[in-house]
Design a protein around this motif. Structure first.
Motif, mmCIF file in Angstrom:
data_model
loop_
_atom_site.group_PDB
_atom_site.id
_atom_site.type_symbol
_atom_site.label_atom_id
_atom_site.label_comp_id
_atom_site.label_asym_id
_atom_site.label_seq_id
_atom_site.Cartn_x
_atom_site.Cartn_y
_atom_site.Cartn_z
ATOM 1 N N ASP A 94 3.338 -2.348 3.484
ATOM 2 C CA ASP A 94 3.086 -3.783 3.673
ATOM 3 C C ASP A 94 1.971 -4.298 2.764
ATOM 4 O O ASP A 94 2.015 -5.440 2.304
ATOM 5 N N VAL A 95 0.973 -3.452 2.515
ATOM 6 C CA VAL A 95 -0.103 -3.874 1.605
ATOM 7 C C VAL A 95 0.448 -4.070 0.198
ATOM 8 O O VAL A 95 0.173 -5.070 -0.471
ATOM 9 N N GLY A 96 1.233 -3.109 -0.267
ATOM 10 C CA GLY A 96 1.821 -3.233 -1.591
ATOM 11 C C GLY A 96 2.751 -4.424 -1.709
ATOM 12 O O GLY A 96 2.751 -5.130 -2.729
ATOM 13 N N LEU A 97 3.533 -4.674 -0.657
ATOM 14 C CA LEU A 97 4.449 -5.811 -0.687
ATOM 15 C C LEU A 97 3.695 -7.136 -0.708
ATOM 16 O O LEU A 97 4.122 -8.094 -1.362
ATOM 17 N N ALA A 98 2.575 -7.213 0.005
ATOM 18 C CA ALA A 98 1.778 -8.443 -0.016
ATOM 19 C C ALA A 98 1.239 -8.703 -1.416
ATOM 20 O O ALA A 98 1.224 -9.847 -1.905
ATOM 21 N N GLY A 116 -4.465 -5.618 -14.957
ATOM 22 C CA GLY A 116 -3.798 -4.400 -15.366
ATOM 23 C C GLY A 116 -3.545 -3.458 -14.197
ATOM 24 O O GLY A 116 -4.071 -3.638 -13.094
ATOM 25 N N MET A 117 -2.723 -2.456 -14.429
ATOM 26 C CA MET A 117 -2.371 -1.455 -13.416
ATOM 27 C C MET A 117 -2.958 -0.104 -13.845
ATOM 28 O O MET A 117 -2.337 0.629 -14.613
ATOM 29 N N PRO A 118 -4.156 0.239 -13.370
ATOM 30 C CA PRO A 118 -4.786 1.482 -13.833
ATOM 31 C C PRO A 118 -4.072 2.741 -13.357
ATOM 32 O O PRO A 118 -4.098 3.768 -14.044
ATOM 33 N N TYR A 119 -3.443 2.688 -12.183
ATOM 34 C CA TYR A 119 -2.778 3.870 -11.643
ATOM 35 C C TYR A 119 -1.383 3.508 -11.144
ATOM 36 O O TYR A 119 -1.168 2.438 -10.564
ATOM 37 N N GLN A 120 -0.444 4.414 -11.374
ATOM 38 C CA GLN A 120 0.915 4.282 -10.873
ATOM 39 C C GLN A 120 1.158 5.395 -9.846
ATOM 40 O O GLN A 120 0.360 6.336 -9.712
ATOM 41 N N PRO A 121 2.252 5.319 -9.060
ATOM 42 C CA PRO A 121 2.509 6.343 -8.037
ATOM 43 C C PRO A 121 2.523 7.776 -8.576
ATOM 44 O O PRO A 121 2.036 8.689 -7.922
ATOM 45 N N VAL A 122 3.070 7.983 -9.777
ATOM 46 C CA VAL A 122 3.093 9.327 -10.347
ATOM 47 C C VAL A 122 1.670 9.849 -10.542
ATOM 48 O O VAL A 122 1.388 11.036 -10.321
ATOM 49 N N GLN A 132 -2.985 5.283 4.299
ATOM 50 C CA GLN A 132 -3.736 6.312 3.596
ATOM 51 C C GLN A 132 -4.607 5.730 2.473
ATOM 52 O O GLN A 132 -5.317 6.483 1.793
ATOM 53 N N ARG A 133 -4.574 4.442 2.276
ATOM 54 C CA ARG A 133 -5.153 3.854 1.064
ATOM 55 C C ARG A 133 -6.635 4.171 0.904
ATOM 56 O O ARG A 133 -7.069 4.649 -0.147
ATOM 57 N N GLN A 134 -7.426 3.907 1.906
ATOM 58 C CA GLN A 134 -8.862 4.149 1.760
ATOM 59 C C GLN A 134 -9.171 5.637 1.704
ATOM 60 O O GLN A 134 -9.983 6.092 0.891
ATOM 61 N N ALA A 135 -8.542 6.425 2.577
ATOM 62 C CA ALA A 135 -8.825 7.860 2.609
ATOM 63 C C ALA A 135 -8.379 8.560 1.336
ATOM 64 O O ALA A 135 -8.946 9.591 0.959
ATOM 65 N N SER A 168 -5.467 1.022 -4.761
ATOM 66 C CA SER A 168 -4.729 0.002 -5.509
ATOM 67 C C SER A 168 -3.331 0.432 -5.923
ATOM 68 O O SER A 168 -2.580 -0.378 -6.471
ATOM 69 N N VAL A 169 -2.953 1.695 -5.687
ATOM 70 C CA VAL A 169 -1.651 2.180 -6.147
ATOM 71 C C VAL A 169 -0.532 1.460 -5.401
ATOM 72 O O VAL A 169 -0.552 1.372 -4.169
ATOM 73 N N MET A 170 0.436 0.982 -6.143
ATOM 74 C CA MET A 170 1.550 0.238 -5.564
ATOM 75 C C MET A 170 2.677 1.199 -5.205
ATOM 76 O O MET A 170 3.574 1.485 -5.995
#
Length: 626
Positions: free
Chosen positions: A142-146, A169-175, A274-277, A282-284
């Motif tokens: 939901d965070v990513g979708l927002a 910019g997008m510094p990090y991607q899921p990979v 899991q975002r903060q931990a 910022s990863v989408m």
């Protein structure tokens, strides 16, 4: 060249769940969005915007390879134009926008080859007026979708000017996140893993055991309660107690569930980010999954204390959130096997922030929704969503008829709301017993016998034993040494056979538990066989050998002993994330008949093997010559 990596830890829940739900019923994991298009939008400009988003976000062009070794992988495909279908709003006999959107929504995604996004433009007079998008939840939480929704709105607003909007910019991607997780040393995850192992060990076996009924099939109910007042009430209580509003809802849910279930300790799963931990907020991608949650109310605490405990549980979950979801499932399966009955944790709680959108009502409204037939195939008992709008709150409870009838679903939501209304008064502080008595739930079924963390129904255990073809009759009793079963048998049967049978049958008989001791004698009064059922078996069937070989091969094990099949898949060394690969290996060997959720449960491998059918060319055939 494609970028590849293992699945991110937060992706694993939705990847596994999507495959465990039958085809045609998976759209509960699909998320829709509709955007009005500004004047000056053309199909070419809309395609340019969508293609920019696909280039920007690798998650939108990622597929998932279930057959990769040693682990399933995500594979990012090169940028390419996103297919954009069109449909007219005009009544010309062609498909309507509603029909087109429904088809985009209900059609399964092919995770191995299809991007997790579909797009359709509705046109009027040839001019695009609305963009409809469908996402697979595996790609975004939901965070990513927002965040993505905000980007889409920014890009759409720039279309009339003909120029691209400036996005960060997008510094990090899921990979990148997945590679970071794979590179973490084992010591980095020990604190979180230890926390969840302790949580699993403390889980009550089945919170809803006193409400659980059989023979209801896949019938389910859904009711919503929307209240403008509850938004302010929950926030006022939270401010007064110096906690997050989510803790207020967790406390209300725990008290209401305890009252309905008739148990002092309640357990469920709460969707946790899991975002903060993770350190990569910022990863989408999808970075949330349902974590085990236990709230102990056995000392009949006042609501203020329940609120304190709920807040502490939320903090604990967030602090220890960064673990692979599948490892928690493995712990639960092994714990169920140890107890001799499955650990049922199939009730879910989720908080969803829908602001700034309004709820659309100025007074409380209860709605009985259409039966959630597809959700009913997901394996959950209940699912409570707490939607927070800009001007109100909606509580929506979906529940299987095996644990709630339709009237009970409505009563649960009214009791929940009543509890919050009562404690809007700063002077109110009801104890749990007082609060639940005021809710007026019908009495639950008989209380089971507590043996450690197991909740044992002696009659259900007896019925499960009697279901075995070789059992003439059985008598089960609780002793100082645990649960003992005296069995009279019509044919040859061992304690190991009966333990495996009851562990499997306990999924169908609420409260059934594999006895700690079996004493087996023939009907004619001959010799007696006695044991705990944990020793090795002698006979090996072709199906058992095939299953043992598949588990060993896919998991890279030296061997799974086919005469030691009383263990569950996880306790035999099988990893939950590799379970789809085991089913694929069985299919290649010509065997079918086991579901993914069965393989990853506490069920013994021997009973799973008994479900397997030898198939050649899609036609079942005899296993005698296998």
């Amino acid at each position: 060249m494609s970028r590849t990596a293992d699945l991110c830890w937060g992706q694993r829940y939705h990847w596994l769940r999507y495959q465990s739900v039958p085809p045609g019923a998976r759209h509960d994991a699909h998320i829709t969005g509709s955007y009005p298009l500004p004047d000056g939008t053309t199909l070419d400009r809309l395609r340019t915007m969508l293609d920019y988003l696909v280039r920007r976000h690798e998650a939108l062009r990622t597929v998932y390879d279930a057959d990769a070794r040693p682990w399933p992988q995500q594979r990012v495909l090169p940028p390419a134009p996103l297919p954009l279908s069109t449909v007219t709003t005009e009544r010309d006999g062609t498909e309507t926008p509603a029909e087109a959107l429904r088809m985009l929504t209900v059609t399964d995604f092919d995770l191995g080859s299809e991007w997790p996004i579909r797009a359709c433009a509705a046109t009027t007079g040839g001019v695009p007026v609305t963009l409809h998008v469908v996402f697979n939840h595996l790609a975004f939480d939901d965070v990513g979708l927002a965040t993505l929704r905000s980007e889409v709105e920014t890009l759409l607003a720039a279309i009339p000017d003909g120029g691209p909007a400036a996005l960060d910019g997008m510094p990090y991607q899921p990979v990148d996140l997945a590679r970071h997780e794979s590179a973490l040393p084992a010591s980095a995850t020990v604190p979180a893993s230890t926390h969840w192992q302790a949580e699993v060990a403390a889980l009550p076996t089945d919170t809803l055991v006193r409400r659980r009924r059989t023979g209801t099939g896949h019938e389910a109910h859904s009711v919503s309660l929307t209240s403008p007042a509850l938004l302010g009430i929950a926030r006022d209580i939270a401010d007064r107690a110096h906690v997050w509003p989510s803790a207020v809802h967790l406390a209300a849910y725990a008290v209401t569930l305890a009252g309905y279930a008739g148990v002092p300790r309640v357990a469920h799963r709460m969707y946790t980010s899991q975002r903060q931990a993770s350190g990569h907020a910022s990863v989408m991608t999808c970075m949330s999954y349902p974590t085990p949650m236990v709230v102990d109310l056995s000392d009949d605490p006042p609501f203020s204390e329940v609120l304190r405990r709920a807040s502490a549980r939320v903090d604990d979950s967030l602090r220890h959130a960064h673990v692979p979801y599948d490892e928690v499932v493995e712990s639960m399966a092994c714990e169920g096997e140890r107890r001799g009955q499955p650990v049922r944790l199939e009730s879910e709680l989720n908080f969803l922030n829908l602001a700034p959108r309004p709820c659309g009502t100025r007074r409380d409204r209860v709605t009985r929704n259409a039966p959630p037939r597809d959700w009913a195939l997901s394996g959950s008992d209940t699912y409570l969503r707490v939607y927070e709008w800009s001007d109100g709150i909606t509580l929506m409870l979906q529940a299987m008829a095996s644990v709630f009838d339709a009237d009970a679903v409505e009563a649960f939501l009214r009791g929940y709301a009543q509890l919050l209304h009562t404690h809007h008064d700063a002077a109110a502080d009801q104890r749990v017993g007082e609060a639940t008595a005021a809710m007026g739930f019908a009495p639950p079924g008989p209380e089971p016998v507590e043996l450690g963390h197991a909740a044992v129904d002696v009659r259900a255990t007896t019925a499960a034993l009697a279901e075995h073809a070789a059992v003439h009759d059985a008598a089960v009793r609780v002793t100082d040494h645990g649960l003992v079963a005296d069995v009279r048998a019509d044919g040859p049967v061992t304690p190991a056979d009966l333990r495996a049978h009851v562990l499997d049958a306990a999924h169908r008989y609420p409260g059934a538990c594999s006895p700690d001791r079996f004493r087996i004698g023939p009907v004619d009064g001959g010799g007696r066989l006695e044991g705990d059922g944990r020793h090795r078996r002698d006979a090996v069937t072709p199906a058992e050998r095939a299953l043992a070989d598949a588990v060993a091969d896919v998991n890279g094990l030296d061997r799974v002993d086919p005469v030691d099949m009383g263990r569950s898949y996880p306790s035999a060394g099988g990893r939950v994330l590799r379970a789809p690969g085991v089913l694929a290996a069985l299919d290649e060997l010509g065997w079918a008949g086991v579901r993914l959720d069965e393989l990853t449960s506490a069920r013994p491998l021997s009973t799973l093997a008994s479900r397997l059918t030898r198939v050649r060319g899609g036609v079942p055939c005899s296993t005698s010559n296998a």
